[in-house]
Design a protein around this motif. Sequence first.
Motif, mmCIF file in Angstrom:
data_model
loop_
_atom_site.group_PDB
_atom_site.id
_atom_site.type_symbol
_atom_site.label_atom_id
_atom_site.label_comp_id
_atom_site.label_asym_id
_atom_site.label_seq_id
_atom_site.Cartn_x
_atom_site.Cartn_y
_atom_site.Cartn_z
ATOM 1 N N GLY A 100 10.762 6.106 -1.353
ATOM 2 C CA GLY A 100 10.769 5.279 -2.558
ATOM 3 C C GLY A 100 9.992 3.984 -2.425
ATOM 4 O O GLY A 100 9.866 3.229 -3.396
ATOM 5 N N LEU A 101 9.454 3.716 -1.226
ATOM 6 C CA LEU A 101 8.784 2.438 -0.994
ATOM 7 C C LEU A 101 7.269 2.537 -1.145
ATOM 8 O O LEU A 101 6.674 3.596 -0.948
ATOM 9 N N VAL A 102 6.672 1.426 -1.485
ATOM 10 C CA VAL A 102 5.226 1.301 -1.674
ATOM 11 C C VAL A 102 4.708 0.275 -0.667
ATOM 12 O O VAL A 102 5.300 -0.799 -0.519
ATOM 13 N N TYR A 103 3.630 0.620 0.043
ATOM 14 C CA TYR A 103 3.046 -0.321 0.995
ATOM 15 C C TYR A 103 1.617 -0.721 0.610
ATOM 16 O O TYR A 103 1.007 -1.546 1.281
ATOM 17 N N ASP A 104 1.098 -0.137 -0.452
ATOM 18 C CA ASP A 104 -0.257 -0.437 -0.910
ATOM 19 C C ASP A 104 -0.218 -1.502 -2.004
ATOM 20 O O ASP A 104 0.797 -1.693 -2.674
ATOM 21 N N LEU A 105 -1.320 -2.185 -2.168
ATOM 22 C CA LEU A 105 -1.469 -3.146 -3.254
ATOM 23 C C LEU A 105 -2.743 -2.789 -4.010
ATOM 24 O O LEU A 105 -3.753 -3.481 -3.955
#
Length: 274
Positions: A237-242
């Motif tokens: 469920g996590l996002v590490y990109d911007l």
Amino acid sequence: MENVKVGRISYLNVLPIYHPLETGLIENNFEFVYGPPAKLNKMMSEGLMHISSNSCIEYLRHSEQYLLLPDLAIGSRGPVQSVIMISRKPLEQLKGCNVLVSAQTHTSAALLKILLSEYIPLNASYTTGNATEILEAGELPEAILCIGDEALNLRKHEEYPYIFDLGEEWIRWTGLPFIFGIWTVRRDSAHREDVKQAIRDLIRAKKWGQANIEQICQMTADKTMLNLEESRSYYDGLVYDLGKTEIEGLKVFAKYLLKTEQISHIPDLEFIEI
């Protein structure tokens, strides 16, 4: 030249980025500084670190001090699980309630105020405190905003059967991912070549973590209260990109921060060139 001082949020959600750096899988000249977001925000603003993972609201309030690192963030694209409001009553019975808010967070507290005024108007009030200590003392607040590893622990608390997941509610409302944290570099350090190399190492580490997420899930299951299936669900469920969509979510958050008078203006998002 001194080592590059790098702030490291001491939560599970950034393990995929920091594990390869802390174990030497990716060589680096980092001096890590550990702490919750509120502590790192303060240290970064005082010039005690060169680079840090920070609450995105810290950047939006003080962008004159910082540049953003490219394509590096911590956010959610659905249930975030570690940023939740737990309550003893269902949401519709919480009008006018008082919410105990973790002192460790800035962004999540600001997001909750937006959600409970613009999205689901509850006319809530807020008190800052340490949820774990208050619960251990036998007190039972109406509702509690908890973040990080504390949230992962308290989401199964028998006195609090109702969970309001802030990441899930944000995407349900806006259709966009929510960015809780970004990485910043102080503008007065951005010219240094060793700082730029440190930023390149951080981005390499993120890519390593994304490519080896199953290993991270297993480590998390071995060392925490989460089993392997729960670990996979959590990191999924996590996002590490911007990227473009994440930046759009950040801009919408800034718009609502301004509307709710939690920031004075919306700054441009300025990135360091590496």
